[in-house]
Design a protein around this motif. Structure first.
Motif, PDB file in Angstrom:
ATOM      1  N   UNK A 286     -30.679 -19.548  35.196  1.00  0.00           N
ATOM      2  CA  UNK A 286     -30.001 -18.480  34.473  1.00  0.00           C
ATOM      3  C   UNK A 286     -30.002 -17.167  35.265  1.00  0.00           C
ATOM      4  N   UNK A 287     -29.572 -17.242  36.528  1.00  0.00           N
ATOM      5  CA  UNK A 287     -29.580 -16.073  37.397  1.00  0.00           C
ATOM      6  C   UNK A 287     -28.143 -15.682  37.738  1.00  0.00           C
ATOM      7  N   UNK A 288     -27.804 -14.409  37.501  1.00  0.00           N
ATOM      8  CA  UNK A 288     -26.493 -13.873  37.875  1.00  0.00           C
ATOM      9  C   UNK A 288     -26.587 -13.408  39.334  1.00  0.00           C
ATOM     10  N   UNK A 289     -25.877 -14.143  40.195  1.00  0.00           N
ATOM     11  CA  UNK A 289     -25.927 -13.935  41.644  1.00  0.00           C
ATOM     12  C   UNK A 289     -25.673 -12.477  42.032  1.00  0.00           C
ATOM     13  N   UNK A 290     -24.702 -11.832  41.361  1.00  0.00           N
ATOM     14  CA  UNK A 290     -24.330 -10.473  41.761  1.00  0.00           C
ATOM     15  C   UNK A 290     -25.405  -9.453  41.373  1.00  0.00           C
ATOM     16  N   UNK A 291     -26.402  -9.886  40.590  1.00  0.00           N
ATOM     17  CA  UNK A 291     -27.486  -8.976  40.212  1.00  0.00           C
ATOM     18  C   UNK A 291     -28.747  -9.206  41.045  1.00  0.00           C
ATOM     19  N   UNK A 292     -28.628 -10.074  42.034  1.00  0.00           N
ATOM     20  CA  UNK A 292     -29.795 -10.374  42.871  1.00  0.00           C
ATOM     21  C   UNK A 292     -29.821  -9.414  44.065  1.00  0.00           C
ATOM     22  N   UNK A 293     -30.937  -8.718  44.219  1.00  0.00           N
ATOM     23  CA  UNK A 293     -31.136  -7.817  45.343  1.00  0.00           C
ATOM     24  C   UNK A 293     -32.375  -8.297  46.090  1.00  0.00           C
ATOM     25  N   UNK A 294     -32.310  -8.197  47.410  1.00  0.00           N
ATOM     26  CA  UNK A 294     -33.416  -8.663  48.248  1.00  0.00           C
ATOM     27  C   UNK A 294     -34.499  -7.576  48.286  1.00  0.00           C
ATOM     28  N   UNK A 295     -35.711  -7.939  47.903  1.00  0.00           N
ATOM     29  CA  UNK A 295     -36.803  -6.959  47.887  1.00  0.00           C
ATOM     30  C   UNK A 295     -37.570  -6.906  49.195  1.00  0.00           C
ATOM     31  N   UNK A 296     -37.955  -8.064  49.696  1.00  0.00           N
ATOM     32  CA  UNK A 296     -38.684  -8.100  50.961  1.00  0.00           C
ATOM     33  C   UNK A 296     -38.519  -9.480  51.591  1.00  0.00           C
ATOM     34  N   UNK A 297     -38.851  -9.549  52.882  1.00  0.00           N
ATOM     35  CA  UNK A 297     -38.698 -10.795  53.631  1.00  0.00           C
ATOM     36  C   UNK A 297     -39.775 -10.874  54.685  1.00  0.00           C
ATOM     37  N   UNK A 298     -40.291 -12.074  54.902  1.00  0.00           N
ATOM     38  CA  UNK A 298     -41.307 -12.288  55.924  1.00  0.00           C
ATOM     39  C   UNK A 298     -41.043 -13.625  56.622  1.00  0.00           C
ATOM     40  N   UNK A 299     -41.177 -13.630  57.944  1.00  0.00           N
ATOM     41  CA  UNK A 299     -41.123 -14.871  58.722  1.00  0.00           C
ATOM     42  C   UNK A 299     -42.424 -15.001  59.492  1.00  0.00           C
ATOM     43  N   UNK A 300     -42.988 -16.196  59.456  1.00  0.00           N
ATOM     44  CA  UNK A 300     -44.216 -16.452  60.199  1.00  0.00           C
ATOM     45  C   UNK A 300     -44.024 -17.740  60.994  1.00  0.00           C
ATOM     46  N   UNK A 301     -44.063 -17.624  62.319  1.00  0.00           N
ATOM     47  CA  UNK A 301     -43.647 -18.724  63.204  1.00  0.00           C
ATOM     48  C   UNK A 301     -44.820 -19.464  63.820  1.00  0.00           C
ATOM     49  N   UNK A 302     -44.686 -20.803  63.905  1.00  0.00           N
ATOM     50  CA  UNK A 302     -45.520 -21.570  64.818  1.00  0.00           C
ATOM     51  C   UNK A 302     -44.839 -21.667  66.178  1.00  0.00           C
ATOM     52  N   UNK A 303     -43.507 -21.732  66.138  1.00  0.00           N
ATOM     53  CA  UNK A 303     -42.714 -21.737  67.370  1.00  0.00           C
ATOM     54  C   UNK A 303     -41.307 -21.270  67.007  1.00  0.00           C
ATOM     55  N   UNK A 304     -40.513 -20.822  67.998  1.00  0.00           N
ATOM     56  CA  UNK A 304     -39.139 -20.427  67.669  1.00  0.00           C
ATOM     57  C   UNK A 304     -38.272 -21.640  67.355  1.00  0.00           C
ATOM     58  N   UNK A 305     -37.224 -21.427  66.591  1.00  0.00           N
ATOM     59  CA  UNK A 305     -36.204 -22.460  66.375  1.00  0.00           C
ATOM     60  C   UNK A 305     -35.357 -22.554  67.643  1.00  0.00           C
ATOM     61  N   UNK A 306     -35.063 -23.789  68.053  1.00  0.00           N
ATOM     62  CA  UNK A 306     -34.282 -24.039  69.262  1.00  0.00           C
ATOM     63  C   UNK A 306     -33.096 -24.923  68.860  1.00  0.00           C
TER      64      UNK A 306
END
Lengths: 140, 129
Positions: free
Chosen positions: B59-79
């Protein structure tokens, strides 16, 4: 890549300016798969109480790390990257938007041979990302 | 993860580093193929989030979704050439002043099952006006 021993906390290692247009947003939507209409339709953006079309936060995050990648010389050396999205970047249909990035050494871990690079990312003189930190490895 | 997707994404984030575009440059640095930009994992994460956001009972309205924060934690880069699998879990849902804060964690691993990157997103679902 720069020698780890030569780094000092507080050093400014890179700065750059990026120009975004509405075309940039459409291109990013296609590349990323994020087709939220608040990033390309003013009517939808204003209908949900936003001042206008915004850049994807992930686009700002994605470009802001690039000066660090250029500095270290290898994108595979980035081991961590985090941001908080604190203010929107409004992209004017005619004038676009300009984003400034400054990257400073925030912390050095001499055991792990990693550097934390702190980013200051501004639009119209105000920061748009909070706690924007990149972890770069200088080890194997 | 195809080469052209890596190049398309790199271009879209205004990136110019040769290891995103030139196979020889990436291989000279010891990689099997093109290296993906650090935030490229969002392409995979986006597909898992889309599943979450379109679940009827979410029940989520896509247009009301705002990104609050983001984190990436790598073991290795994507190739380029990686076959990646993402598993999303909703770590927490909090209510704050009528808004909902959803923390979603996508664990992304390669064809051997080895961890590549963990992508954590906090999404703010804004309240109706």
């Amino acid at each position: 890549m720069p020698p780890f021993d030569a780094l000092t906390v507080g050093d400014e290692i890179a700065s750059s300016r990026y120009a975004l247009t509405r075309e940039s947003l459409v291109r990013y939507a296609g590349a990323s798969g994020d087709f939220n209409p608040i990033h390309y339709r003013d009517d939808v953006a204003t209908s949900v109480g936003l001042p206008g079309v915004l850049a994807h936060g992930m686009l700002t995050m994605g470009l802001a790390v690039q000066p660090v990648v250029e500095w270290v010389g290898d994108p595979g050396k980035v081991r961590g990257y985090q941001v908080k999205f604190t203010r929107p970047v409004l992209v004017d249909p005619a004038a676009g938007a300009e984003i400034d990035v400054r990257a400073i050494i925030g912390h050095l871990d001499t055991e792990a041979l990693t550097a934390r690079v702190d980013l200051t990312v501004t639009f119209n003189g105000e920061t748009v990302l909070g706690k924007a930190q990149v972890i770069v490895t200088f080890g194997g | 993860m195809g080469r052209e997707k890596v190049r398309e994404f790199a271009h879209a984030v205004l990136a110019t580093h040769p290891m995103y575009f030139d196979v020889a440059a990436a291989q000279n640095a010891g990689y099997r193929d093109l290296v993906a930009p650090p935030t490229f994992a969002v392409v995979i994460q986006e597909k898992t989030l889309a599943q979450l956001l379109t679940m009827p009972d979410a029940n989520i309205d896509f247009s009301r979704v705002v990104h609050g924060s983001q984190d990436f934690s790598f073991s290795r880069p994507i190739v380029a050439g990686d076959e990646l699998t993402a598993v999303l879990r909703v770590e927490s849902v909090k209510s704050l002043a009528g808004n909902s804060l959803v923390t979603a964690v996508s664990e992304i691993s390669d064809a051997t099952g080895a961890h590549v990157v963990t992508a954590t997103s906090t999404l703010v679902v804004r309240a109706d006006d």
